[in-house]
Scaffold this motif. Structure first.
Motif, PDB file in Angstrom:
ATOM      1  N   PRO A  96       0.826  -1.136  -0.022  1.00  9.44           N
ATOM      2  CA  PRO A  96      -0.121  -0.199  -0.047  1.00  9.44           C
ATOM      3  C   PRO A  96       0.703   1.108   0.117  1.00  9.44           C
ATOM      4  CG  PRO A  96      -0.830  -1.563   1.540  1.00  9.44           C
ATOM      5  CD  PRO A  96       0.443  -2.069   1.135  1.00  9.44           C
ATOM      6  N   MET A  97       1.973   1.193   0.664  1.00 10.43           N
ATOM      7  CA  MET A  97       2.810   2.370   0.891  1.00 10.43           C
ATOM      8  C   MET A  97       3.600   2.765  -0.669  1.00 10.43           C
ATOM      9  SD  MET A  97       5.166   2.007   4.321  1.00 10.43           S
ATOM     10  CE  MET A  97       4.131   1.429   5.775  1.00 10.43           C
ATOM     11  N   LEU A  98       3.972   1.480  -1.383  1.00 11.07           N
ATOM     12  CA  LEU A  98       4.472   1.708  -2.692  1.00 11.07           C
ATOM     13  C   LEU A  98       3.558   2.162  -3.360  1.00 11.07           C
ATOM     14  CD1 LEU A  98       7.142   1.295  -4.010  1.00 11.07           C
ATOM     15  CD2 LEU A  98       6.355  -1.020  -4.822  1.00 11.07           C
ATOM     16  N   GLU A  99       2.312   2.018  -3.408  1.00 12.19           N
ATOM     17  CA  GLU A  99       1.224   2.595  -4.311  1.00 12.19           C
ATOM     18  C   GLU A  99       0.988   3.921  -4.237  1.00 12.19           C
ATOM     19  OE1 GLU A  99      -2.559   0.738  -4.035  1.00 12.19           O
ATOM     20  OE2 GLU A  99      -1.971  -1.370  -4.150  1.00 12.19           O
ATOM     21  N   LYS A 100       1.165   4.370  -2.967  1.00 11.40           N
ATOM     22  CA  LYS A 100       1.041   5.805  -2.632  1.00 11.40           C
ATOM     23  C   LYS A 100       2.384   6.444  -3.175  1.00 11.40           C
ATOM     24  CE  LYS A 100      -1.492   6.137   1.560  1.00 11.40           C
ATOM     25  NZ  LYS A 100      -1.668   6.571   3.106  1.00 11.40           N
ATOM     26  N   ILE A 101       3.566   5.859  -2.944  1.00 13.61           N
ATOM     27  CA  ILE A 101       4.688   6.402  -3.453  1.00 13.61           C
ATOM     28  C   ILE A 101       4.577   6.753  -5.116  1.00 13.61           C
ATOM     29  CG2 ILE A 101       7.284   6.069  -3.747  1.00 13.61           C
ATOM     30  CD1 ILE A 101       6.985   4.863  -1.180  1.00 13.61           C
ATOM     31  N   ASN A 102       4.327   5.699  -5.637  1.00 12.02           N
ATOM     32  CA  ASN A 102       3.924   5.853  -7.092  1.00 12.02           C
ATOM     33  C   ASN A 102       3.375   6.794  -7.856  1.00 12.02           C
ATOM     34  OD1 ASN A 102       5.868   3.952  -7.891  1.00 12.02           O
ATOM     35  ND2 ASN A 102       4.313   2.011  -7.566  1.00 12.02           N
ATOM     36  N   LYS A 103       2.037   7.053  -6.899  1.00 11.42           N
ATOM     37  CA  LYS A 103       1.008   7.962  -7.191  1.00 11.42           C
ATOM     38  C   LYS A 103       2.008   9.431  -7.237  1.00 11.42           C
ATOM     39  CE  LYS A 103      -3.099   9.973  -5.752  1.00 11.42           C
ATOM     40  NZ  LYS A 103      -4.220   9.913  -4.719  1.00 11.42           N
ATOM     41  N   TYR A 104       2.721   9.377  -5.858  1.00 13.60           N
ATOM     42  CA  TYR A 104       3.460  10.708  -5.964  1.00 13.60           C
ATOM     43  C   TYR A 104       4.498  10.881  -7.165  1.00 13.60           C
ATOM     44  CZ  TYR A 104       1.937  11.682  -1.292  1.00 13.60           C
ATOM     45  OH  TYR A 104       1.202  12.033  -0.047  1.00 13.60           O
ATOM     46  N   ARG A 105       5.299   9.680  -7.576  1.00  6.77           N
ATOM     47  CA  ARG A 105       6.314   9.766  -8.621  1.00  6.77           C
ATOM     48  C   ARG A 105       5.499  10.232 -10.121  1.00  6.77           C
ATOM     49  NH1 ARG A 105      11.197   7.372  -7.726  1.00  6.77           N
ATOM     50  NH2 ARG A 105      11.286   6.509  -9.909  1.00  6.77           N
TER      51      ARG A 105
END
Length: 598
Positions: A580-589
């Motif tokens: 779930p954290m990686l999904e948020k990071i990718n959204k930011y990226r």
């Protein structure tokens, strides 16, 4: 746990508390100028002005808060301090707005820097003035509202059985405030710093564009004007209260009925004042007493405060026979069983104005049936209901209004929407309105029904509530965890010379709102670990606005901007990043136009 109140920022709470306590002890103040021009007070003033809707309204120089927020903190503080060394306010812009009676009210809009300066003064003078203000003055004071003023009037009618009202209308109050008298009143409150009084005098005499330098009055629209107007009329409040309510008895009596009975044997005039800004009433027990108060107040306003009353609008009203208007409501003492109680209604002139405004908004919806216009209509209806739901007969007023414009609404909206029972409406609709009545659906938005409204009991103001004492603040809100407060203090002390004052202020707001937690990992962050990320990067058109900032852990922030896959893999393992954290990071990226991490 709630976010900080605005007065908690920049470490000014203790200063304001100290000023309030010293004022309670009847101390005088000779060194206020240094507090007013302090860095933290100026930054707090900027923060308060920034959140004000009027901050985007230009003064005579054409500048708004958008021109100020690009500067750094140091630049803003140094400019305000420089201006105050030899203060000369710029011209005030004149704007006329329509009053309820159809006449025009002149507003004076200062330039944006002058507004920030006025807010600096207001923040420091308000705790001092609050220590002296009369309890039942409800206008333009922290935490008080028109509803509290109405509650007090209803209490006096219902419980104290005071059915005669002295209605006094001051003629052009804000335009006729005597400058010399006001400066003396400030001095008598203990505000005896000559630099501060000189600056206030210059604010009062600021030139109005196209009209010249005023010799009296305080411009409506200035941030300091409401406080100054309260200081002027506080003398009236105390004078009225001292003649009955606060009149000292030789032999102390504990019970309130006992005090009243003791005073009834004297020649004192029984009367209680309730005031909201320049709109006030004195409630009495009989006509003769009310007549004495009418003439006494008229003479006091004329001789002591240099103010005239309007003969047409000033009168004595028997609430058993006639209605009295107050703050958009009407009030009357009607019979209920063996006693009389206050029945409140919406003022007839106000209802006509609401009706015209509702028709105008329906017409806008017909011309442009967008979701945005539908939501604006809902905001209008909800605002009306939240204000007028304190009237005891509000349902009768609004159901009648809804009936009167029902045909108009149906004919205008039948071509752009549906008239139906709400089917799975949003939570906001369910919270405020029942699903049993039909309403119009425009652009997928159910319109809030004008006629569905319930009376809400008016509650008297708790006098111990104040932002200027520790006990009062505890009642207002649950205190934050001490670690969050300590980290905020550290963030306030940190300097980033290249960043704008808007960025620095919004960074603190975001940290406070998120309770110091990283918006991706949820970990609590100490000040040294806080990074503030632009959701849309500045090079891609992002701004320093609150909604574009995110509070992140330092290493997580690095991960968003990294391009080296080896370093990315290593950092993901070290931080223990979950799916779930990686999904948020990718959204930011993606917002940074970088490839997603796989």
């Amino acid at each position: 746990m709630q976010a900080l109140r605005y007065w908690d920022y920049y470490g000014m709470t203790d200063t304001f508390t100290d000023l309030h306590q010293r004022a309670k002890n009847k101390e005088s103040f000779h060194l206020l100028y240094d507090i007013i021009t302090s860095r933290n007070n100026i930054l707090l003033a900027y923060r308060k002005i920034k959140s004000n809707k009027g901050s985007k309204t230009p003064g005579t120089d054409g500048k708004t808060i958008l021109d100020i927020e690009k500067r750094t903190e140091d630049e803003l503080v140094e400019e305000i301090q420089r201006l105050l060394k030899n203060y000369r306010p710029k011209k005030v812009r004149r704007k006329l707005i329509e009053k309820d009676n159809g006449k025009m009210r002149p507003l004076g809009i200062p330039c944006i820097l002058d507004r920030i300066i006025q807010q600096c003064f207001k923040q420091v003078l308000e705790p001092i003035a609050e220590a002296h203000f009369y309890n039942h003055n409800y206008g333009f004071r922290p935490l008080r509202s028109t509803h509290h003023a109405m509650a007090r009037v209803q209490y006096l009618v219902n419980q104290s059985k005071l059915h005669f009202v002295v209605d006094i209308d001051i003629q052009g109050f804000f335009d006729n405030i005597n400058h010399t008298l006001l400066i003396k009143q400030l001095w008598n409150l203990g505000i005896q710093d000559r630099k501060v009084l000189a600056c206030i005098s210059k604010m009062l005499k600021a030139e109005v564009d196209g009209e010249g330098i005023p010799t009296k009055g305080s411009p409506q629209g200035g941030l300091l004007s409401p406080l100054l107007s309260n200081i002027v009329l506080n003398e009236l409040d105390k004078w009225v209260a001292d003649q009955w309510e606060l009149f000292p008895l030789t032999n102390p009596i504990k019970s309130q009925p006992g005090k009243r009975n003791a005073k009834m044997k004297t020649n004192l005039k029984e009367g209680y004042i309730v005031r909201y800004a320049d709109d006030f009433k004195i409630l009495c027990r009989d006509w003769n007493t009310a007549e004495k108060w009418f003439h006494a107040v008229r003479l006091f306003l004329k001789e002591r405060l240099k103010l005239d009353i309007s003969p047409e609008k000033s009168k004595i009203i028997n609430l058993r026979k006639h209605k009295s208007a107050f703050l958009g409501f009407t009030i009357r003492a009607n019979r209920k069983r063996k006693k009389r109680v206050a029945h409140t209604f919406v003022k007839a002139e106000k209802m006509q104005k609401i009706k015209a405004e509702a028709k105008k908004r329906v017409q806008e919806l017909r011309i442009s049936p967008t979701a945005q216009n539908a939501l604006r209509f809902n905001s209008f209806v909800l605002g009306l209901h939240n204000y007028f739901n304190r009237a005891t007969h509000v349902n009768l007023a609004f159901s009648r209004l809804a009936y009167e414009i029902s045909a108009f609404m149906y004919n205008r909206l039948k071509s752009v929407g549906k008239y139906e029972h709400p089917n799975n409406p949003p939570p906001t609709y369910k919270k405020f309105y029942s699903l049993g009545s039909k309403t119009h659906k425009v652009a997928g938005v159910y319109l809030f029904p004008l006629g569905i409204i319930k009376t809400k009991n008016t509650m008297c103001f708790t006098q111990s509530l104040t932002p200027f004492t520790e006990e009062g603040r505890i009642q207002i809100t649950t205190r934050l965890r001490i670690d969050v407060r300590q980290e905020i203090v550290l963030l306030l002390d940190s300097k980033i010379p290249t960043r704008s004052v808007e960025y620095m202020d919004n960074r603190i707001s975001r940290y406070s709102m998120k309770q110091g937690k990283c918006e991706i990992t949820g970990m609590f962050l100490e000040a040294q670990d806080v990074n503030c990320h632009h959701y849309i990067p500045k090079h891609l058109g992002g701004t320093d606005k609150f909604n574009n900032l995110r509070i992140l852990q330092k290493e997580v922030h690095k991960l968003i901007h990294m391009t080296d896959t080896t370093k990315i893999d290593t950092l993901i393992k070290v931080l223990g990043i979950t799916e779930p954290m990686l999904e948020k990071i990718n959204k930011y990226r993606r917002k940074c136009e970088l490839e997603c991490i796989k």
